[in-house]
Scaffold this active site. Structure first.
Site, PDB file in Angstrom:
ATOM      1  N   HIS A   1      46.745  28.218   1.454  1.00 11.87           N
ATOM      2  CA  HIS A   1      46.781  28.057  -0.005  1.00 11.87           C
ATOM      3  C   HIS A   1      46.875  29.405  -0.702  1.00 11.87           C
ATOM      4  O   HIS A   1      46.343  30.415  -0.233  1.00 11.87           O
ATOM      5  CB  HIS A   1      45.572  27.265  -0.515  1.00 11.87           C
ATOM      6  CG  HIS A   1      44.237  27.921  -0.342  1.00 11.87           C
ATOM      7  ND1 HIS A   1      43.646  28.686  -1.324  1.00 11.87           N
ATOM      8  CD2 HIS A   1      43.355  27.898   0.686  1.00 11.87           C
ATOM      9  CE1 HIS A   1      42.460  29.111  -0.906  1.00 11.87           C
ATOM     10  NE2 HIS A   1      42.265  28.655   0.308  1.00 11.87           N
TER      11      HIS A   1
ATOM     12  N   GLU B   1      43.603  24.129  -3.511  1.00 10.01           N
ATOM     13  CA  GLU B   1      42.578  24.056  -2.464  1.00 10.01           C
ATOM     14  C   GLU B   1      41.192  24.373  -3.004  1.00 10.01           C
ATOM     15  O   GLU B   1      40.208  23.736  -2.622  1.00 10.01           O
ATOM     16  CB  GLU B   1      42.932  25.016  -1.321  1.00 10.01           C
ATOM     17  CG  GLU B   1      42.107  24.813  -0.050  1.00 10.01           C
ATOM     18  CD  GLU B   1      40.768  25.549  -0.056  1.00 10.01           C
ATOM     19  OE1 GLU B   1      39.927  25.263   0.837  1.00 10.01           O
ATOM     20  OE2 GLU B   1      40.559  26.404  -0.927  1.00 10.01           O
TER      21      GLU B   1
END
Length: 348
Positions: free
Chosen positions: A73, A224
């Site tokens: 991420h 995330e």
């Protein structure tokens, strides 16, 4: 297949540093995602932006059956303006797990919706030790701290005239440093270091014209840090997903910044036993310096993928990172060991 050369480690580190220079807290990730897409395309791989704002890259492979998804991420912790005070200061609410007591006296950038950028500093309210007799005893929280804007503002009206408003994004200076001894220090190594590692792995594949034995995709997610980054955009045919995220370093764990961490269990429960076993076997096969640990306070993209209902097996690896969600530190050896595990897992 060729050995994992040191140049891919250095490429990964350099790309991570480039990405760290792009502010991208959850919800404000468009520039970072575009950069990631362009980097994968520059290496010769098809990449696209998802509706959610993440990046899917196709690394190729012999067959689309039993495909592998590697997740990392590019979103980070940060803040958002939630109040403009009468004295011309900003109260902020945290994005993700940003800790006020860790971010005290950190420089910030405030992004307005009109594309103006202002600088400031997160300070304790009444921050002068020579004035505030309660300085040492005051609990640090976003209720007791404020952003002091580096502009001539003394009222809420002054601030609003700059174009700053509630909902504007506040980004914290990463302070990225590399040392001659190989350490990398920065906010937000979680998880931009892993994005650099996946780019390094992609470059290894491209440079050596490797045809992967199974179809492999990369999903660089953008939510995330708020829990739902990996909850969508799983390509057809994927049966396994591995989060490439930071490896935890701390008391009770065995991993160091110079190793790759293989997570057996975190706060979301155990990772797939067979996948963890294969990751350990891959580390041994490639001679990677690794540790297997249980993370007490952690969640990953791939767990969001499972909670979204996808029928896949899951795992988690990452270069060891100390002081997570703070001013973090890792090492180039951790990068190299993570690259080796990826190589071994795909049998190339």
């Amino acid at each position: 297949m060729p050995e994992m050369d040191i140049k891919y480690r250095e490429f990964a580190r350099n790309k991570a540093c480039e990405l760290l220079a792009i502010d991208s807290p959850s919800g404000y990730t468009e520039r970072a995602a575009t950069w990631v897409k362009d980097e994968f395309e520059g290496l010769g791989f098809k990449a696209s932006i998802t509706e959610k704002g993440g990046v899917i890259a196709d690394l190729g492979g012999v067959t689309k059956d039993n495909a592998l998804l590697l997740e990392a991420h590019t979103d980070t912790l940060g803040g958002m303006v939630c109040e403009i005070t009468g004295s011309g200061r900003l109260k902020i609410t945290n994005i993700g797990g940003m800790e006020a007591n860790n971010a005290e006296a950190e420089n910030v950038r405030i992004y307005t919706r009109e594309q103006f950028v202002y600088e400031g500093t997160l300070q304790l309210c009444n921050a002068s030790v020579h004035v505030n007799g309660d300085y040492h005893s005051t609990s640090r929280s976003f209720d007791t701290m404020e952003v002091v804007i580096d502009e001539n503002v003394n009222s809420a009206e002054d601030v609003k005239k700059l174009g700053i408003s509630v909902g504007d994004i506040v980004c914290f200076e990463p302070r990225t440093r590399t040392t001659q001894s190989g350490y990398i220090k920065s906010r937000f190594l979680d998880d931009k270091l892993s994005v650099g590692i996946l780019l390094g792995f992609a470059k290894y594949i491209a440079d050596n014209n490797i045809k992967l034995p199974r179809r492999t995709y990369v999903h660089v997610t953008v939510y995330e840090e708020v829990g739902h980054g990996g909850s969508g955009s799983v390509p057809e045919g994927v049966t396994e997903a591995i989060s490439v995220d930071m490896g935890c370093v701390g008391n009770g764990l065995t991993c160091t910044e110079r190793q790759v961490s293989i997570c057996a269990k975190d706060s979301g429960g155990p990772y797939n036993y067979q996948v963890v076993s294969k990751l350990i076997a891959a580390a041994k096969k490639e001679g990677a310096d690794y540790a297997v640990d249980v993370y007490p306070h952690y969640g990953s993209d791939v767990e969001a993928t499972l909670r979204a209902g996808y029928d896949i097996r899951h795992g988690l690896i990452g270069a060891g990172v100390y002081a997570s969600h703070g001013y973090e530190r890792s090492h180039v050896d951790g990068i190299m060991n993570t690259l080796k595990v990826l190589k071994g897992y795909l049998n190339i």
